[in-house]
Write a protein that holds these residues in place. Structure first.
Motif, PDB file in Angstrom:
ATOM      1  N   SER A   1     -31.463  50.105  38.953  1.00  0.00           N
ATOM      2  CA  SER A   1     -32.400  49.116  38.413  1.00  0.00           C
ATOM      3  C   SER A   1     -31.784  48.364  37.241  1.00  0.00           C
ATOM      4  O   SER A   1     -31.915  47.142  37.138  1.00  0.00           O
TER       5      SER A   1
ATOM      6  N   HIS B   1     -39.852  49.298  32.001  1.00  0.00           N
ATOM      7  CA  HIS B   1     -39.336  50.051  33.151  1.00  0.00           C
ATOM      8  C   HIS B   1     -38.610  51.293  32.655  1.00  0.00           C
ATOM      9  O   HIS B   1     -38.779  52.395  33.189  1.00  0.00           O
TER      10      HIS B   1
ATOM     11  N   ASN C   1     -40.133  50.624  43.445  1.00  0.00           N
ATOM     12  CA  ASN C   1     -39.122  50.088  42.531  1.00  0.00           C
ATOM     13  C   ASN C   1     -38.377  48.909  43.171  1.00  0.00           C
ATOM     14  O   ASN C   1     -38.128  47.890  42.505  1.00  0.00           O
TER      15      ASN C   1
ATOM     16  N   PHE D   1     -45.099  46.027  39.275  1.00  0.00           N
ATOM     17  CA  PHE D   1     -44.964  47.030  38.216  1.00  0.00           C
ATOM     18  C   PHE D   1     -46.144  48.002  38.249  1.00  0.00           C
ATOM     19  O   PHE D   1     -45.967  49.210  38.099  1.00  0.00           O
TER      20      PHE D   1
END
Length: 192
Positions: free
Chosen positions: A10, A60, A78, A119
């Motif tokens: 990520s 995050h 994700n 999210f």
């Protein structure tokens, strides 16, 4: 899967997103300050998006600290978030190049709504896979209020774009300020 691998992937994607955004800023052809100022809409849209991507990265990071067990649901949630974040450079460039015209602002707001929704889905997937979180679960649930305020501001920004692009910009900034500091409730629960 180890959560460190999820976090590293990520982080890499988010770093690429920021890199793409800055590469979209074209160097002026002249050597005068006036040549530089002609690009102010592009630069302003970059600043706004840099703030948003940075805020998503910080939140995050905090969110992934809550993960004890990584599931396929978390992985796909994700990826869903990263997909929408990967569209930020496109709508940023379109909005800046067109001096914050109504349709690019609308596209930007829609992508921001989708990022926020993604999210929230990631939060839900983490909470579902890690149900024994106690205080942390409560803190994550409290973030819903901020999420609804954000969606409302984005919807208002779409409507405002057809009246005043400055008002739309103010609404986008309001959401950024709202999320600028990660949730203290999450930090406190993580410390405990």
């Amino acid at each position: 899967m180890n959560k460190a691998r999820l976090e590293a992937f990520s982080d890499g994607v988010i770093a690429i997103i920021i890199t793409i955004m800055v590469l979209e800023i074209k160097v002026p052809h002249g050597a005068e300050w006036s040549d530089l100022f002609k690009n102010y809409p592009v630069f302003l849209s970059y600043i706004l998006s840099f703030m948003y991507v940075g805020i998503y990265w910080c939140n995050h990071h905090h969110l992934l600290h809550t993960v004890k067990h990584v599931t396929s649901g978390i992985l796909w949630a994700n990826m869903h978030l990263l997909f929408w974040l990967s569209l930020v450079p496109f709508v940023t460039g379109w909005m800046g190049e067109n001096h914050f015209a109504p349709h690019p602002i609308t596209a930007y707001a829609i992508v921001m709504i989708c990022c926020g929704t993604a999210f929230a889905i990631l939060q839900y997937a983490i909470k579902k896979a890690n149900p024994e979180q106690g205080e942390l679960g409560i803190a994550l649930s409290k973030l819903r209020f901020k999420a609804w305020i954000s969606v409302g501001c984005y919807i208002l920004a779409i409507g405002a774009a057809f009246v005043s692009n400055i008002l739309s910009g103010i609404l986008f900034l309001m959401v950024a300020v709202l999320w600028f500091v990660p949730s203290k409730g999450v930090e406190k629960a993580l410390e405990e």
